[in-house]
Write a protein that holds these residues in place. Structure first.
Motif, PDB file in Angstrom:
ATOM      1  N   TRP A   5       0.856  -1.170   0.000  1.00  0.00           N
ATOM      2  CA  TRP A   5       0.000   0.000   0.000  1.00  0.00           C
ATOM      3  C   TRP A   5       0.897   1.226   0.000  1.00  0.00           C
ATOM      4  N   VAL A   7       0.775   5.585   0.792  1.00  0.00           N
ATOM      5  CA  VAL A   7       0.114   6.827   1.175  1.00  0.00           C
ATOM      6  C   VAL A   7       0.755   7.907   0.307  1.00  0.00           C
ATOM      7  N   THR A  10      -1.871  14.123  -2.744  1.00  0.00           N
ATOM      8  CA  THR A  10      -2.631  14.479  -3.938  1.00  0.00           C
ATOM      9  C   THR A  10      -2.470  15.958  -4.284  1.00  0.00           C
ATOM     10  N   ASP A 106      -5.175  17.163   5.914  1.00  0.00           N
ATOM     11  CA  ASP A 106      -6.557  16.725   5.688  1.00  0.00           C
ATOM     12  C   ASP A 106      -6.958  16.977   4.236  1.00  0.00           C
ATOM     13  N   GLY A 107      -7.375  15.921   3.551  1.00  0.00           N
ATOM     14  CA  GLY A 107      -7.819  16.019   2.170  1.00  0.00           C
ATOM     15  C   GLY A 107      -6.701  16.170   1.152  1.00  0.00           C
ATOM     16  N   TRP A 109      -4.143  13.791   0.707  1.00  0.00           N
ATOM     17  CA  TRP A 109      -3.480  12.512   0.448  1.00  0.00           C
ATOM     18  C   TRP A 109      -4.538  11.459   0.128  1.00  0.00           C
ATOM     19  N   ARG A 110      -4.048  10.336  -0.429  1.00  0.00           N
ATOM     20  CA  ARG A 110      -4.930   9.197  -0.693  1.00  0.00           C
ATOM     21  C   ARG A 110      -4.167   7.911  -0.403  1.00  0.00           C
ATOM     22  N   LEU A 111      -4.922   6.854  -0.179  1.00  0.00           N
ATOM     23  CA  LEU A 111      -4.341   5.538   0.062  1.00  0.00           C
ATOM     24  C   LEU A 111      -4.480   4.714  -1.206  1.00  0.00           C
ATOM     25  N   ASP A 112      -3.357   4.251  -1.734  1.00  0.00           N
ATOM     26  CA  ASP A 112      -3.342   3.407  -2.928  1.00  0.00           C
ATOM     27  C   ASP A 112      -3.111   1.967  -2.472  1.00  0.00           C
ATOM     28  N   THR A 113      -4.152   1.117  -2.607  1.00  0.00           N
ATOM     29  CA  THR A 113      -4.062  -0.273  -2.135  1.00  0.00           C
ATOM     30  C   THR A 113      -3.739  -1.251  -3.254  1.00  0.00           C
ATOM     31  N   GLU A 144      -9.635   2.197   6.106  1.00  0.00           N
ATOM     32  CA  GLU A 144      -9.895   2.627   4.731  1.00  0.00           C
ATOM     33  C   GLU A 144      -9.517   1.544   3.722  1.00  0.00           C
TER      34      GLU A 144
END
Length: 182
Positions: A5, A7, A10, A106-107, A109-113, A144
């Motif tokens: 994964w 983090v 964005t 907050d808002g 970043w994203r989690l790429d799984t 998440e």
């Protein structure tokens, strides 16, 4: 099999520091540098805009530094308003300390799984890598990534079904691994 994964940021984070013109505590990086050379000395600031009044705030990067001590590649990146350099400098503890600010991710970043192949397995080993120093609670990432509630992650952790060398409740911004047993 180990799932990977990531983090990933964005966008640039919000800078939390009080504006000198209004009561707002949030600044948005403008994406620009101000470079001012005076004889043999140079000052470099990262410009940010107040989210309340729109006023420009200068965040000091270098102050009264001899021009010859700065690498030419760095000067080129500064003059080009390099977005990666802006992100690097915002995360630099020396710049944060000098300007007395913290970052609000907050808002931003994203989690790429890497897909959902891990959801059906009985036991899953996951390695989480951070592309930037983004402080996030590991429990939030696990919730998440697996589509669980935070309460369910806490329950699984208490039952010993989530095993990790890091504390799941506190924030961290470094790589870690964990195992989920169903």
């Amino acid at each position: 099999m180990l799932s990977q994964w990531a983090v990933v940021p964005t966008c640039l984070p919000i800078v939390r520091r009080r504006c000198h013109a209004c009561a707002s505590a949030h600044l948005r990086p403008s994406g620009k540098f101000r470079v001012n050379a005076n004889q043999k000395l140079i000052d470099i600031w990262l410009l940010a805009l107040c989210t309340g009044c729109g006023d420009t705030v200068k965040l000091t990067v270098l102050e009264r530094t001899t021009v010859r001590t700065i690498r030419p590649e760095l000067l080129d990146r500064l003059h080009d308003n390099d977005r990666r350099l802006i992100a690097e400098l915002l995360q630099d503890p020396a710049v944060q300390g000098r300007n007395r600010f913290v970052l609000d991710w907050d808002g931003a970043w994203r989690l790429d799984t890497n897909g959902s192949a891990h959801l059906d397995r009985e036991m899953v080993d996951v390695s989480v890598r951070f592309a930037a120093r983004i402080p996030v609670r590991p429990a939030r990432l696990i919730a998440e990534g697996f589509g669980l509630s935070r309460a369910e992650v806490d329950r699984l952790s208490e039952e010993g079904k989530i095993v990790s060398t890091v504390r799941l409740s506190g924030k961290l911004s470094g790589d870690f691994t964990f195992t989920l047993k169903r």
